[in-house]
Design a protein around this motif. Sequence first.
Motif, PDB file in Angstrom:
ATOM      1  N   LEU A  49      -0.409   3.495  -9.232  1.00 28.21           N
ATOM      2  CA  LEU A  49       0.310   2.644  -9.974  1.00 28.21           C
ATOM      3  C   LEU A  49       1.892   3.399 -10.017  1.00 28.21           C
ATOM      4  CD1 LEU A  49      -2.043   1.284 -12.392  1.00 28.21           C
ATOM      5  CD2 LEU A  49      -1.585   0.319 -10.220  1.00 28.21           C
ATOM      6  N   PRO A  50       2.875   3.341  -8.896  1.00 30.51           N
ATOM      7  CA  PRO A  50       3.920   4.172  -9.235  1.00 30.51           C
ATOM      8  C   PRO A  50       4.629   3.743 -10.268  1.00 30.51           C
ATOM      9  CG  PRO A  50       3.915   3.089  -7.206  1.00 30.51           C
ATOM     10  CD  PRO A  50       2.658   2.672  -7.768  1.00 30.51           C
ATOM     11  N   ASP A  51       4.666   2.387 -10.753  1.00 24.62           N
ATOM     12  CA  ASP A  51       5.679   2.220 -11.991  1.00 24.62           C
ATOM     13  C   ASP A  51       5.386   3.133 -13.235  1.00 24.62           C
ATOM     14  OD1 ASP A  51       7.278   0.409 -10.458  1.00 24.62           O
ATOM     15  OD2 ASP A  51       5.466  -1.173 -10.894  1.00 24.62           O
ATOM     16  N   ILE A  52       4.180   3.508 -13.420  1.00 21.95           N
ATOM     17  CA  ILE A  52       3.388   4.137 -14.607  1.00 21.95           C
ATOM     18  C   ILE A  52       3.205   5.305 -14.108  1.00 21.95           C
ATOM     19  CG2 ILE A  52       3.189   1.906 -15.935  1.00 21.95           C
ATOM     20  CD1 ILE A  52       0.410   2.368 -15.553  1.00 21.95           C
ATOM     21  N   GLU A  53       2.988   5.682 -13.073  1.00 21.11           N
ATOM     22  CA  GLU A  53       2.558   6.945 -12.511  1.00 21.11           C
ATOM     23  C   GLU A  53       1.111   7.185 -13.105  1.00 21.11           C
ATOM     24  OE1 GLU A  53       5.139  10.462 -12.981  1.00 21.11           O
ATOM     25  OE2 GLU A  53       6.905   9.087 -11.989  1.00 21.11           O
ATOM     26  N   ALA A  54       0.340   6.282 -12.708  1.00 19.36           N
ATOM     27  CA  ALA A  54      -1.210   6.399 -13.189  1.00 19.36           C
ATOM     28  C   ALA A  54      -2.042   5.839 -11.973  1.00 19.36           C
ATOM     29  CB  ALA A  54      -1.259   5.497 -14.377  1.00 19.36           C
ATOM     30  N   TYR A  55      -3.410   6.198 -12.199  1.00 19.16           N
ATOM     31  CA  TYR A  55      -4.203   5.721 -10.958  1.00 19.16           C
ATOM     32  C   TYR A  55      -5.656   5.027 -11.771  1.00 19.16           C
ATOM     33  CZ  TYR A  55      -2.097   9.693  -8.878  1.00 19.16           C
ATOM     34  OH  TYR A  55      -1.043  10.582  -8.182  1.00 19.16           O
ATOM     35  N   TYR A  56      -5.990   4.160 -10.620  1.00 21.74           N
ATOM     36  CA  TYR A  56      -7.319   3.445 -11.351  1.00 21.74           C
ATOM     37  C   TYR A  56      -8.251   3.813 -10.234  1.00 21.74           C
ATOM     38  CZ  TYR A  56     -10.225  -0.386 -12.718  1.00 21.74           C
ATOM     39  OH  TYR A  56     -11.323  -1.201 -12.832  1.00 21.74           O
ATOM     40  N   ASN A  57      -9.514   4.173 -10.671  1.00 20.92           N
ATOM     41  CA  ASN A  57     -10.554   4.464  -9.970  1.00 20.92           C
ATOM     42  C   ASN A  57     -11.449   3.374 -10.035  1.00 20.92           C
ATOM     43  OD1 ASN A  57     -13.336   5.245  -8.995  1.00 20.92           O
ATOM     44  ND2 ASN A  57     -12.788   7.360  -9.581  1.00 20.92           N
ATOM     45  N   VAL A  58     -11.504   2.633  -8.722  1.00 19.41           N
ATOM     46  CA  VAL A  58     -12.130   1.235  -8.684  1.00 19.41           C
ATOM     47  C   VAL A  58     -13.804   1.421  -9.034  1.00 19.41           C
ATOM     48  CG1 VAL A  58     -12.824  -0.752  -6.880  1.00 19.41           C
ATOM     49  CG2 VAL A  58     -10.477   0.209  -7.154  1.00 19.41           C
ATOM     50  N   ASN A 106       2.059  12.521  -4.354  1.00 21.64           N
ATOM     51  CA  ASN A 106       2.192  11.148  -4.471  1.00 21.64           C
ATOM     52  C   ASN A 106       3.502  10.490  -5.006  1.00 21.64           C
ATOM     53  OD1 ASN A 106      -0.265  11.121  -3.340  1.00 21.64           O
ATOM     54  ND2 ASN A 106      -1.251  11.140  -5.528  1.00 21.64           N
ATOM     55  N   VAL A 107       4.172  10.974  -6.186  1.00 22.84           N
ATOM     56  CA  VAL A 107       5.020  10.704  -6.945  1.00 22.84           C
ATOM     57  C   VAL A 107       6.424  10.895  -5.771  1.00 22.84           C
ATOM     58  CG1 VAL A 107       7.146  11.421  -8.619  1.00 22.84           C
ATOM     59  CG2 VAL A 107       4.620  11.356  -9.063  1.00 22.84           C
ATOM     60  N   LYS A 108       6.468  11.831  -5.038  1.00 19.99           N
ATOM     61  CA  LYS A 108       7.605  12.018  -4.035  1.00 19.99           C
ATOM     62  C   LYS A 108       7.533  10.828  -3.058  1.00 19.99           C
ATOM     63  CE  LYS A 108       8.263  17.124  -4.659  1.00 19.99           C
ATOM     64  NZ  LYS A 108       7.899  18.102  -4.009  1.00 19.99           N
ATOM     65  N   GLN A 109       6.305  10.746  -2.548  1.00 25.28           N
ATOM     66  CA  GLN A 109       5.906   9.899  -1.239  1.00 25.28           C
ATOM     67  C   GLN A 109       6.056   8.278  -1.475  1.00 25.28           C
ATOM     68  OE1 GLN A 109       2.320  10.667   0.713  1.00 25.28           O
ATOM     69  NE2 GLN A 109       2.696   9.237   2.358  1.00 25.28           N
ATOM     70  N   TYR A 110       5.759   8.056  -2.914  1.00 32.52           N
ATOM     71  CA  TYR A 110       5.693   6.548  -3.282  1.00 32.52           C
ATOM     72  C   TYR A 110       6.734   6.191  -4.419  1.00 32.52           C
ATOM     73  CZ  TYR A 110       1.196   6.945  -0.424  1.00 32.52           C
ATOM     74  OH  TYR A 110       0.407   7.311   0.422  1.00 32.52           O
ATOM     75  N   SER A 111       7.526   6.852  -4.543  1.00 36.57           N
ATOM     76  CA  SER A 111       8.514   6.384  -5.648  1.00 36.57           C
ATOM     77  C   SER A 111       9.336   5.650  -5.154  1.00 36.57           C
ATOM     78  CB  SER A 111       9.415   7.866  -6.083  1.00 36.57           C
ATOM     79  OG  SER A 111      10.133   8.073  -4.925  1.00 36.57           O
ATOM     80  N   LYS A 112       9.377   5.272  -3.833  1.00 38.56           N
ATOM     81  CA  LYS A 112      10.290   4.058  -3.263  1.00 38.56           C
ATOM     82  C   LYS A 112       9.717   2.801  -3.615  1.00 38.56           C
ATOM     83  CE  LYS A 112       7.835   4.606   0.864  1.00 38.56           C
ATOM     84  NZ  LYS A 112       7.827   5.031   2.528  1.00 38.56           N
ATOM     85  N   TYR A 113       8.626   2.693  -4.390  1.00 41.54           N
ATOM     86  CA  TYR A 113       7.756   1.528  -4.769  1.00 41.54           C
ATOM     87  C   TYR A 113       7.892   1.010  -6.090  1.00 41.54           C
ATOM     88  CZ  TYR A 113       5.835   1.754   0.203  1.00 41.54           C
ATOM     89  OH  TYR A 113       5.702   1.711   1.403  1.00 41.54           O
ATOM     90  N   LYS A 114       8.500   2.067  -6.953  1.00 41.03           N
ATOM     91  CA  LYS A 114       8.730   1.761  -8.290  1.00 41.03           C
ATOM     92  C   LYS A 114       9.619   0.487  -8.336  1.00 41.03           C
ATOM     93  CE  LYS A 114       8.090   5.776 -10.723  1.00 41.03           C
ATOM     94  NZ  LYS A 114       8.874   6.684 -11.655  1.00 41.03           N
ATOM     95  N   GLY A 115       9.236  -0.479  -9.045  1.00 41.92           N
ATOM     96  CA  GLY A 115      10.120  -1.688  -9.350  1.00 41.92           C
ATOM     97  C   GLY A 115       9.846  -2.894  -8.379  1.00 41.92           C
TER      98      GLY A 115
END
Length: 167
Positions: A49-58, A106-115
């Motif tokens: 979840l890039p907006d909050i920099e958290a993960y969810y283990n399904v 992951n933050v570097k790679q997926y920060s473009k998806y924030k917002g």
Amino acid sequence: MKRIILAVIFGVASLSSISTKAQINLSINIGSQPQWGPSGYDHVEYYYLPDIEAYYNVPAKQYYYQDNGRWIHTSSLPARYRSYDLYRGYKVVMNSPKPYLSHNNNVKQYSKYKGNNGKQIAIRDSKKNSNDRNHSSYANGRAQRPEVKRNDDRNSGNNNQKGNRRG
């Protein structure tokens, strides 16, 4: 000629056996994915979840987030994420073990998806008529009820039910 026919039959039988094994080992977890997860995935280990920099283990139904530099895992998000909408937030599917250990990458790679809110169709919404956004789970355009990394840019979700977080 008989040897060729026997070789072909043996080859087909071997391929059939391999195919059967591949089907048996295929893991599908469609039913265990949260309703806020992005539609279109038959197997997901984690959502980032890039907006909050958290993960969810399904499979474990656990959120992973940092608290004072330590990774915490719980069945619900902490109060500081109370206003985060899992249905609208962008989710990256991650099918690698413990992706939070590569968090900086992951933050570097997926920060473009924030917002990028509302850019993905949630599982819940994919089961309904996509033209009908007036169903009972919506109020004022927001979902009332909410419900990893294959190293690609696929998404995950949010869980807001009037302040009640579920995983």
